[in-house]
Enzyme design. Structure first.
Site, PDB file in Angstrom:
ATOM      1  N   ARG A 176       0.861  -1.168   0.000  1.00 32.61           N
ATOM      2  CA  ARG A 176       0.000   0.000   0.000  1.00 32.61           C
ATOM      3  C   ARG A 176       0.906   1.229   0.000  1.00 32.61           C
ATOM      4  O   ARG A 176       2.060   1.140   0.390  1.00 32.61           O
ATOM      5  CB  ARG A 176      -0.866   0.012   1.256  1.00 32.61           C
ATOM      6  CG  ARG A 176      -1.903  -1.078   1.313  1.00 32.61           C
ATOM      7  CD  ARG A 176      -2.448  -1.228   2.734  1.00 32.61           C
ATOM      8  NE  ARG A 176      -3.088   0.004   3.211  1.00 32.61           N
ATOM      9  CZ  ARG A 176      -3.344   0.264   4.496  1.00 32.61           C
ATOM     10  NH1 ARG A 176      -2.981  -0.595   5.425  1.00 32.61           N
ATOM     11  NH2 ARG A 176      -3.942   1.399   4.845  1.00 32.61           N
ATOM     12  N   THR A 217      -3.210  11.346   8.594  1.00 32.38           N
ATOM     13  CA  THR A 217      -4.564  11.921   8.563  1.00 32.38           C
ATOM     14  C   THR A 217      -5.153  11.956   9.971  1.00 32.38           C
ATOM     15  O   THR A 217      -5.753  12.945  10.393  1.00 32.38           O
ATOM     16  CB  THR A 217      -5.481  11.077   7.639  1.00 32.38           C
ATOM     17  OG1 THR A 217      -4.893  11.026   6.339  1.00 32.38           O
ATOM     18  CG2 THR A 217      -6.878  11.657   7.546  1.00 32.38           C
ATOM     19  N   ARG A 218      -4.951  10.864  10.699  1.00 32.80           N
ATOM     20  CA  ARG A 218      -5.506  10.789  12.063  1.00 32.80           C
ATOM     21  C   ARG A 218      -4.870  11.837  12.976  1.00 32.80           C
ATOM     22  O   ARG A 218      -5.557  12.488  13.763  1.00 32.80           O
ATOM     23  CB  ARG A 218      -5.300   9.383  12.633  1.00 32.80           C
ATOM     24  CG  ARG A 218      -6.096   8.335  11.880  1.00 32.80           C
ATOM     25  CD  ARG A 218      -5.859   6.944  12.437  1.00 32.80           C
ATOM     26  NE  ARG A 218      -6.406   5.949  11.526  1.00 32.80           N
ATOM     27  CZ  ARG A 218      -6.742   4.708  11.884  1.00 32.80           C
ATOM     28  NH1 ARG A 218      -6.560   4.317  13.115  1.00 32.80           N
ATOM     29  NH2 ARG A 218      -7.225   3.879  11.009  1.00 32.80           N
ATOM     30  N   LYS A 249      -1.793  -7.035  11.995  1.00 31.01           N
ATOM     31  CA  LYS A 249      -3.081  -6.598  12.541  1.00 31.01           C
ATOM     32  C   LYS A 249      -4.115  -6.440  11.430  1.00 31.01           C
ATOM     33  O   LYS A 249      -5.310  -6.547  11.667  1.00 31.01           O
ATOM     34  CB  LYS A 249      -2.846  -5.272  13.266  1.00 31.01           C
ATOM     35  CG  LYS A 249      -3.997  -4.704  14.057  1.00 31.01           C
ATOM     36  CD  LYS A 249      -3.530  -3.609  15.005  1.00 31.01           C
ATOM     37  CE  LYS A 249      -2.954  -2.403  14.287  1.00 31.01           C
ATOM     38  NZ  LYS A 249      -3.947  -1.584  13.562  1.00 31.01           N
ATOM     39  N   ASP A 250      -3.645  -6.179  10.191  1.00 25.70           N
ATOM     40  CA  ASP A 250      -4.563  -5.932   9.069  1.00 25.70           C
ATOM     41  C   ASP A 250      -4.858  -7.171   8.224  1.00 25.70           C
ATOM     42  O   ASP A 250      -5.571  -7.091   7.233  1.00 25.70           O
ATOM     43  CB  ASP A 250      -3.975  -4.857   8.136  1.00 25.70           C
ATOM     44  CG  ASP A 250      -3.878  -3.504   8.812  1.00 25.70           C
ATOM     45  OD1 ASP A 250      -4.693  -3.239   9.711  1.00 25.70           O
ATOM     46  OD2 ASP A 250      -2.984  -2.722   8.448  1.00 25.70           O
ATOM     47  N   SER A 261     -11.174   1.314  15.943  1.00 27.82           N
ATOM     48  CA  SER A 261     -11.201  -0.096  16.317  1.00 27.82           C
ATOM     49  C   SER A 261     -12.308  -0.403  17.332  1.00 27.82           C
ATOM     50  O   SER A 261     -12.395   0.259  18.376  1.00 27.82           O
ATOM     51  CB  SER A 261      -9.821  -0.454  16.892  1.00 27.82           C
ATOM     52  OG  SER A 261      -9.905  -1.376  17.940  1.00 27.82           O
ATOM     53  N   LEU A 262     -13.131  -1.404  17.041  1.00 24.43           N
ATOM     54  CA  LEU A 262     -14.184  -1.805  17.985  1.00 24.43           C
ATOM     55  C   LEU A 262     -13.563  -2.354  19.266  1.00 24.43           C
ATOM     56  O   LEU A 262     -14.127  -2.219  20.346  1.00 24.43           O
ATOM     57  CB  LEU A 262     -15.090  -2.868  17.350  1.00 24.43           C
ATOM     58  CG  LEU A 262     -15.987  -2.409  16.195  1.00 24.43           C
ATOM     59  CD1 LEU A 262     -16.801  -3.581  15.650  1.00 24.43           C
ATOM     60  CD2 LEU A 262     -16.924  -1.287  16.629  1.00 24.43           C
ATOM     61  N   ARG A 263     -12.389  -2.962  19.146  1.00 27.00           N
ATOM     62  CA  ARG A 263     -11.689  -3.495  20.324  1.00 27.00           C
ATOM     63  C   ARG A 263     -11.354  -2.357  21.285  1.00 27.00           C
ATOM     64  O   ARG A 263     -11.654  -2.411  22.479  1.00 27.00           O
ATOM     65  CB  ARG A 263     -10.396  -4.208  19.887  1.00 27.00           C
ATOM     66  CG  ARG A 263      -9.446  -4.565  21.039  1.00 27.00           C
ATOM     67  CD  ARG A 263      -8.127  -5.115  20.500  1.00 27.00           C
ATOM     68  NE  ARG A 263      -7.390  -4.141  19.692  1.00 27.00           N
ATOM     69  CZ  ARG A 263      -6.563  -3.226  20.186  1.00 27.00           C
ATOM     70  NH1 ARG A 263      -6.349  -3.142  21.481  1.00 27.00           N
ATOM     71  NH2 ARG A 263      -5.928  -2.381  19.378  1.00 27.00           N
ATOM     72  N   ARG A 264     -10.730  -1.300  20.739  1.00 25.39           N
ATOM     73  CA  ARG A 264     -10.363  -0.165  21.591  1.00 25.39           C
ATOM     74  C   ARG A 264     -11.606   0.521  22.140  1.00 25.39           C
ATOM     75  O   ARG A 264     -11.627   0.969  23.289  1.00 25.39           O
ATOM     76  CB  ARG A 264      -9.519   0.840  20.797  1.00 25.39           C
ATOM     77  CG  ARG A 264      -8.130   0.311  20.444  1.00 25.39           C
ATOM     78  CD  ARG A 264      -7.335   1.297  19.607  1.00 25.39           C
ATOM     79  NE  ARG A 264      -6.048   0.736  19.200  1.00 25.39           N
ATOM     80  CZ  ARG A 264      -5.505   0.893  18.005  1.00 25.39           C
ATOM     81  NH1 ARG A 264      -6.149   1.581  17.080  1.00 25.39           N
ATOM     82  NH2 ARG A 264      -4.326   0.364  17.717  1.00 25.39           N
ATOM     83  N   ARG A 274     -11.019   7.372  10.983  1.00 22.17           N
ATOM     84  CA  ARG A 274     -10.434   6.590   9.890  1.00 22.17           C
ATOM     85  C   ARG A 274      -9.330   7.397   9.228  1.00 22.17           C
ATOM     86  O   ARG A 274      -9.122   8.556   9.513  1.00 22.17           O
ATOM     87  CB  ARG A 274     -11.502   6.231   8.835  1.00 22.17           C
ATOM     88  CG  ARG A 274     -12.500   5.162   9.232  1.00 22.17           C
ATOM     89  CD  ARG A 274     -11.968   3.732   9.223  1.00 22.17           C
ATOM     90  NE  ARG A 274     -11.129   3.412   8.078  1.00 22.17           N
ATOM     91  CZ  ARG A 274     -11.559   3.143   6.847  1.00 22.17           C
ATOM     92  NH1 ARG A 274     -12.822   3.163   6.557  1.00 22.17           N
ATOM     93  NH2 ARG A 274     -10.699   2.840   5.893  1.00 22.17           N
ATOM     94  N   GLY A 275      -8.632   6.755   8.276  1.00 17.50           N
ATOM     95  CA  GLY A 275      -7.557   7.436   7.560  1.00 17.50           C
ATOM     96  C   GLY A 275      -6.212   6.889   7.987  1.00 17.50           C
ATOM     97  O   GLY A 275      -6.108   6.163   8.964  1.00 17.50           O
ATOM     98  N   THR A 290     -11.016   6.575  17.693  1.00 14.60           N
ATOM     99  CA  THR A 290     -10.435   5.268  17.381  1.00 14.60           C
ATOM    100  C   THR A 290     -11.231   4.647  16.250  1.00 14.60           C
ATOM    101  O   THR A 290     -12.426   4.911  16.104  1.00 14.60           O
ATOM    102  CB  THR A 290     -10.437   4.311  18.593  1.00 14.60           C
ATOM    103  OG1 THR A 290      -9.962   3.022  18.165  1.00 14.60           O
ATOM    104  CG2 THR A 290     -11.822   4.125  19.184  1.00 14.60           C
ATOM    105  N   CYS A 332     -13.122  -7.413  11.913  1.00 10.24           N
ATOM    106  CA  CYS A 332     -13.303  -6.020  12.345  1.00 10.24           C
ATOM    107  C   CYS A 332     -14.620  -5.841  13.081  1.00 10.24           C
ATOM    108  O   CYS A 332     -14.804  -4.903  13.829  1.00 10.24           O
ATOM    109  CB  CYS A 332     -13.348  -5.096  11.141  1.00 10.24           C
ATOM    110  SG  CYS A 332     -11.808  -5.048  10.281  1.00 10.24           S
TER     111      CYS A 332
END
Length: 311
Positions: free
Chosen positions: A12, A155-156, A84-85, A130-133, A150-151, A128, A243
């Site tokens: 990427r 960007t974040r 992680k991805d 992430s649903l985990r976080r 997101r981003g 965040t 996810c």
């Protein structure tokens, strides 16, 4: 012409993904002095769709599909991913051939005003993706406002700096790799926020059956990290991890044993099943499944059932 005269890495084009690809490029170049090691940069669907949470648009596979097509078409030999991805179930025809030594696997608290989660006032906005976080934050800090973020990394950080958030939670590894360590105000311990399966580790994906390339990347494999990530992924896979499931799984080798901790929760943090176990690192896959079974016995099935209906 030998198979190793040229090695092409699909990546990427985000700054972090390119750092990872360049890192692997350097290692492969030093291991294969006669070969040209090149990078094929690509934009993926996951990079293009930024207005919706990842869980809603198809999950982690969106970041790697185009890279896999490039390998299938012979435009690239391997792809480098943040583990992680990587989806828990590898697509048909592909394999993870090596997992490199882990960078800091923890989550990082990033804020321009506050030193840590405990300093945030009621109603403070935390970003965040992430649903985990989110589940972890809602469980431990129900007075905070959680907003989707997101981003890519830059960007974040830009959104934080623009004042859209009081704090954001990111993977420490990405910040360290991009030389942004000074942005980390606090590293969250695994006790505070259990990392995602594979967080901080890089994986090398190949076409299944490409023995020549498997031999080339074999020296990049870190045995201890590979065992830990294998256990984490087996745990996640056994609970249908994606996810859409707020789930943490983290293993370390401790005193010669693999110590695996895991949790699954509802996104609002109201219900959570947690557990841990220790065993032989060589049994990583089985240990992951065993911990998942322990959590199921603790009520994880009811949590997963609830998630399936709200997802």
């Amino acid at each position: 012409m030998s198979a190793l005269s040229k090695i092409i890495i699909a990546s990427r084009e985000s700054r972090l993904a390119m750092w990872q690809a360049v890192h692997v490029q350097g290692r492969l170049a030093s291991l294969n002095p006669g070969a040209e090691v090149a990078i094929l940069g690509m934009t993926t669907r996951g990079d293009q769709i930024l207005d919706r949470p990842l869980a809603e648009i198809g999950g982690k596979g969106l970041f790697i599909k185009e890279l896999e097509v490039a390998m299938q078409e012979g435009r690239a030999h391997l792809a480098v991913h943040s583990m992680k991805d990587v989806p828990m179930v590898m697509p048909e025809g592909f394999t993870l051939a090596a997992i490199s030594a882990r960078e800091n696997p923890c989550d990082a608290f990033v804020s321009n005003q506050y030193a840590g989660l405990d300093d945030l006032p009621a109603g403070a906005v935390v970003g965040t993706s992430s649903l985990r976080r989110e589940a972890v934050l809602r469980t431990g800090y129900p007075h905070l406002t959680i907003k989707s973020l997101r981003g890519n990394l830059d960007t974040r950080l830009r959104k934080l700096d623009a004042g859209e958030y009081d704090a954001i939670i990111l993977a420490a590894a990405g910040l360290v790799r991009l030389g942004l360590k000074e942005r980390i105000r606090a590293v969250l311990t695994p006790e505070q926020s259990l990392p995602a399966p594979g967080q901080g580790a890089l994986g090398i994906e190949l076409l299944a059956g490409d023995a020549a390339m498997a031999a080339v990347v074999a020296p990049l494999n870190d045995v201890e990290t590979a065992y830990c990530v294998q256990a984490e992924r087996a745990f996640s896979r056994a609970l249908g991890g994606s996810c859409q499931v707020p789930l943490g799984g983290y293993a370390v080798i401790d005193g010669g044993q693999l110590w695996l901790r895991g949790f699954v929760a509802t996104a609002d943090g109201q219900e959570m099943a947690t557990g841990e176990l220790r065993g032989d690192p060589a049994e990583a896959e089985a240990l992951g499944r065993q911990l998942a079974a322990t959590l199921r016995a603790q009520g994880a099935d009811a949590i997963l059932e609830k998630l399936a209906h709200t997802g």
